[in-house]
Design a protein around this motif. Sequence first.
Motif, PDB file in Angstrom:
ATOM      1  N   HIS A 169       8.936   3.575 -11.048  1.00 63.52           N
ATOM      2  CA  HIS A 169      10.571   3.286 -11.349  1.00 63.52           C
ATOM      3  C   HIS A 169      11.020   1.957 -10.972  1.00 63.52           C
ATOM      4  N   GLN A 170       9.940   1.067 -10.481  1.00 62.38           N
ATOM      5  CA  GLN A 170      10.581  -0.245 -10.530  1.00 62.38           C
ATOM      6  C   GLN A 170      10.332  -1.144 -11.782  1.00 62.38           C
ATOM      7  N   LEU A 171       9.571  -0.757 -12.667  1.00 64.85           N
ATOM      8  CA  LEU A 171       9.330  -1.593 -13.901  1.00 64.85           C
ATOM      9  C   LEU A 171      10.633  -2.140 -14.325  1.00 64.85           C
ATOM     10  N   ALA A 172      11.584  -1.249 -14.663  1.00 68.63           N
ATOM     11  CA  ALA A 172      12.759  -2.306 -15.242  1.00 68.63           C
ATOM     12  C   ALA A 172      13.494  -3.067 -14.139  1.00 68.63           C
ATOM     13  N   ARG A 173      13.190  -2.830 -12.967  1.00 65.76           N
ATOM     14  CA  ARG A 173      13.905  -3.880 -12.124  1.00 65.76           C
ATOM     15  C   ARG A 173      13.165  -5.228 -12.118  1.00 65.76           C
ATOM     16  N   TYR A 174      12.028  -5.182 -12.323  1.00 68.76           N
ATOM     17  CA  TYR A 174      10.963  -6.493 -11.951  1.00 68.76           C
ATOM     18  C   TYR A 174      10.870  -7.049 -13.587  1.00 68.76           C
ATOM     19  N   SER A 175      10.677  -6.208 -14.503  1.00 64.50           N
ATOM     20  CA  SER A 175      10.247  -7.109 -15.660  1.00 64.50           C
ATOM     21  C   SER A 175      11.251  -8.138 -16.286  1.00 64.50           C
ATOM     22  N   LEU A 176      10.345  -9.030 -16.788  1.00 59.73           N
ATOM     23  CA  LEU A 176      11.045 -10.197 -17.204  1.00 59.73           C
ATOM     24  C   LEU A 176      11.599  -9.954 -18.718  1.00 59.73           C
ATOM     25  N   LYS A 212       0.774  -1.263  -0.169  1.00 59.50           N
ATOM     26  CA  LYS A 212      -0.034  -0.007  -0.039  1.00 59.50           C
ATOM     27  C   LYS A 212       0.972   1.181   0.063  1.00 59.50           C
ATOM     28  N   GLY A 213       0.224   2.414  -0.308  1.00 59.95           N
ATOM     29  CA  GLY A 213       1.175   3.548  -0.324  1.00 59.95           C
ATOM     30  C   GLY A 213       2.086   3.859  -1.468  1.00 59.95           C
ATOM     31  N   LEU A 214       1.805   3.305  -2.526  1.00 60.77           N
ATOM     32  CA  LEU A 214       2.525   3.246  -3.630  1.00 60.77           C
ATOM     33  C   LEU A 214       2.649   4.589  -4.440  1.00 60.77           C
ATOM     34  N   LYS A 215       4.082   5.083  -4.589  1.00 62.96           N
ATOM     35  CA  LYS A 215       3.950   6.379  -5.375  1.00 62.96           C
ATOM     36  C   LYS A 215       4.029   6.211  -6.791  1.00 62.96           C
ATOM     37  N   ASP A 216       3.177   6.824  -7.478  1.00 62.56           N
ATOM     38  CA  ASP A 216       3.071   6.913  -9.097  1.00 62.56           C
ATOM     39  C   ASP A 216       3.127   5.438  -9.216  1.00 62.56           C
ATOM     40  N   PRO A 217       1.932   4.854  -8.884  1.00 63.35           N
ATOM     41  CA  PRO A 217       1.628   3.515  -9.327  1.00 63.35           C
ATOM     42  C   PRO A 217       1.082   3.205 -10.808  1.00 63.35           C
ATOM     43  N   ILE A 218       1.344   2.000 -11.340  1.00 59.59           N
ATOM     44  CA  ILE A 218       1.062   1.931 -12.625  1.00 59.59           C
ATOM     45  C   ILE A 218       0.669   0.091 -12.645  1.00 59.59           C
ATOM     46  N   GLU A 219      -0.364  -0.328 -13.296  1.00 52.63           N
ATOM     47  CA  GLU A 219      -0.760  -1.753 -13.167  1.00 52.63           C
ATOM     48  C   GLU A 219       0.006  -2.613 -14.339  1.00 52.63           C
ATOM     49  N   VAL A 220       0.482  -3.627 -14.059  1.00 52.33           N
ATOM     50  CA  VAL A 220       1.367  -4.341 -14.994  1.00 52.33           C
ATOM     51  C   VAL A 220       1.094  -5.746 -14.833  1.00 52.33           C
ATOM     52  N   PRO A 221       0.828  -6.649 -15.995  1.00 45.41           N
ATOM     53  CA  PRO A 221       0.656  -7.988 -16.022  1.00 45.41           C
ATOM     54  C   PRO A 221       1.515  -8.773 -15.197  1.00 45.41           C
ATOM     55  N   TYR A 222       1.262  -9.764 -14.421  1.00 44.61           N
ATOM     56  CA  TYR A 222       2.481 -10.430 -13.611  1.00 44.61           C
ATOM     57  C   TYR A 222       2.029 -11.999 -13.704  1.00 44.61           C
ATOM     58  N   HIS A 256       9.420 -16.540 -22.966  1.00 45.63           N
ATOM     59  CA  HIS A 256       9.537 -15.942 -24.549  1.00 45.63           C
ATOM     60  C   HIS A 256       9.142 -14.496 -24.600  1.00 45.63           C
ATOM     61  N   GLY A 257       8.849 -13.722 -23.677  1.00 44.53           N
ATOM     62  CA  GLY A 257       8.550 -12.439 -23.971  1.00 44.53           C
ATOM     63  C   GLY A 257       7.115 -12.256 -24.745  1.00 44.53           C
ATOM     64  N   GLN A 258       6.310 -13.299 -24.222  1.00 43.73           N
ATOM     65  CA  GLN A 258       4.961 -13.131 -24.945  1.00 43.73           C
ATOM     66  C   GLN A 258       3.997 -11.856 -24.677  1.00 43.73           C
ATOM     67  N   ILE A 259       4.303 -11.296 -23.236  1.00 48.35           N
ATOM     68  CA  ILE A 259       3.613 -10.147 -22.868  1.00 48.35           C
ATOM     69  C   ILE A 259       4.690  -9.204 -22.360  1.00 48.35           C
ATOM     70  N   GLN A 260       4.541  -7.994 -22.961  1.00 48.91           N
ATOM     71  CA  GLN A 260       5.683  -6.770 -22.744  1.00 48.91           C
ATOM     72  C   GLN A 260       4.847  -5.589 -21.982  1.00 48.91           C
ATOM     73  N   PRO A 261       5.153  -4.998 -21.013  1.00 50.97           N
ATOM     74  CA  PRO A 261       6.064  -5.883 -19.792  1.00 50.97           C
ATOM     75  C   PRO A 261       5.412  -6.655 -19.033  1.00 50.97           C
ATOM     76  N   CYS A 262       5.919  -7.495 -18.228  1.00 48.03           N
ATOM     77  CA  CYS A 262       5.667  -8.537 -17.524  1.00 48.03           C
ATOM     78  C   CYS A 262       6.365  -8.866 -16.197  1.00 48.03           C
ATOM     79  N   LEU A 263       5.691  -9.028 -15.398  1.00 49.13           N
ATOM     80  CA  LEU A 263       6.382  -9.284 -14.140  1.00 49.13           C
ATOM     81  C   LEU A 263       6.208 -10.817 -13.486  1.00 49.13           C
ATOM     82  N   ASN A 264       6.971 -11.122 -12.386  1.00 42.76           N
ATOM     83  CA  ASN A 264       6.765 -12.439 -11.632  1.00 42.76           C
ATOM     84  C   ASN A 264       6.408 -12.226 -10.215  1.00 42.76           C
ATOM     85  N   GLN A 265       5.510 -12.872  -9.718  1.00 40.62           N
ATOM     86  CA  GLN A 265       5.113 -12.584  -8.442  1.00 40.62           C
ATOM     87  C   GLN A 265       6.225 -13.282  -7.330  1.00 40.62           C
TER      88      GLN A 265
END
Length: 413
Positions: free
Chosen positions: A60-67, A26-36, A90-99
């Motif tokens: 700002h965490q997108l690059a860190r967690y993107s597959l 909770k309390g995320l700054k500048d949040p975005i919704e990303v597939p995971y 295989h990069g089927q979805i871009q961007p995409c994260l892992n739980q």
Amino acid sequence: MVPNGWERKPLVDIAEIRTGVAKGKKGLKDPIEVPYLRVANVQDGHIDLTEVKTIAIERHQLARYSLRAGDVLMTEGGDFDKLGRGDVWHGQIQPCLNQNHVFAVRVDSKILEPYYLAALSGSHYGKTYFLSCAKRSTNLASINSTQLKEFPVLIPPLPEQRKVAKILYTWDKAISTTERLIDNSKQQKKALMQQLLTGKKSLLDESGKPFEGEWEEVKLKSIAEMNSGGTPKSSIPEYYGGDIPWVSIADMTKHGKSISKTEKYLTQEGLNNSSARFYPKGTILYAMYASIGECSIAEVELSSSQAILGIRPTDKLSNDYLYYFLTNLKSKITLMGQQGTQSNLNAGMVKDFRINLPPKTEQLKIASVLTNADKEIDLLKKQLADLKKEKKALMQQLLTGKRRVKVDDKEVA
């Protein structure tokens, strides 16, 4: 013992182990919704993208967690079979994260082939290691990133890794093709059932002519006798361990259409001191609790629990036709179930089911067509089981060096 020309190194020396994003922050700054990807998405040998959910992270965490394409996804655990389970992204979805319950392993491509690592982690060798160090509870096991980092990777030369991965990929392709054939056959059978059991599609008799006689709609109770089963007291050991098969819903879900063996057996004393009763061969067994609408046919004389209704058709009704008719009703019946702690039916509701009834000869022909469709599906299932068994044995040999592959000069280059 390491095969000649191979090395053994901890995974951390040849790959980066990346943990995923935790839910519920909770309390995320500048949040975005990303597939995971969740554990449910990471299957043994394939990534299931049927349902991909999203998660909120700070931009700002997108690059860190993107597959990245080439990341090997592995699950931390759950059921024992989930340990080490995974495949290559295989990069089927871009961007995409892992739980955070899914590890992303980014290999050093100069040393390790991702497909080879995915196969090794899911093999008997990999699962043996993960089970040896996993944290266990009843039917559950899990590993942490430290244990994954220490995974002792058997490393053949890269050309050999690629050849092994190519061979196993060919087997995976055959397995996935067979799985698709099974799914397609099931869908075709489902459509065929819907057409045949409602009279929308007509069959021809043995002489090649349309069947004579009109269909009628009747209540099931007018053409079948029905009784519920019963359960002897489990606290009295003399009631169990005899030679009378006693069917539970678990037996039905395990065996499917035909039941001749059960997990538990009653003695005559157990049968006499409960509401359980003998059902003759050919009785339709119908689940009224839990897995309501589940249906089987008794292949021997047997008894059942009170959760199961024994339906005995009269001469006007074919057992097999009734089996398919009730099976076709299952999705509708689930919605009809009375809502309590769990969905359930009662005998009165089942007796009032309305059934589309063609003449007996046409019933038998319809049941024969659907039985043949079942046989085709069963044959494909056997082929699938054989393919998986053979691939598993081959993996054990190839991934431990007990069986070496020949690499030609072209593949080395």
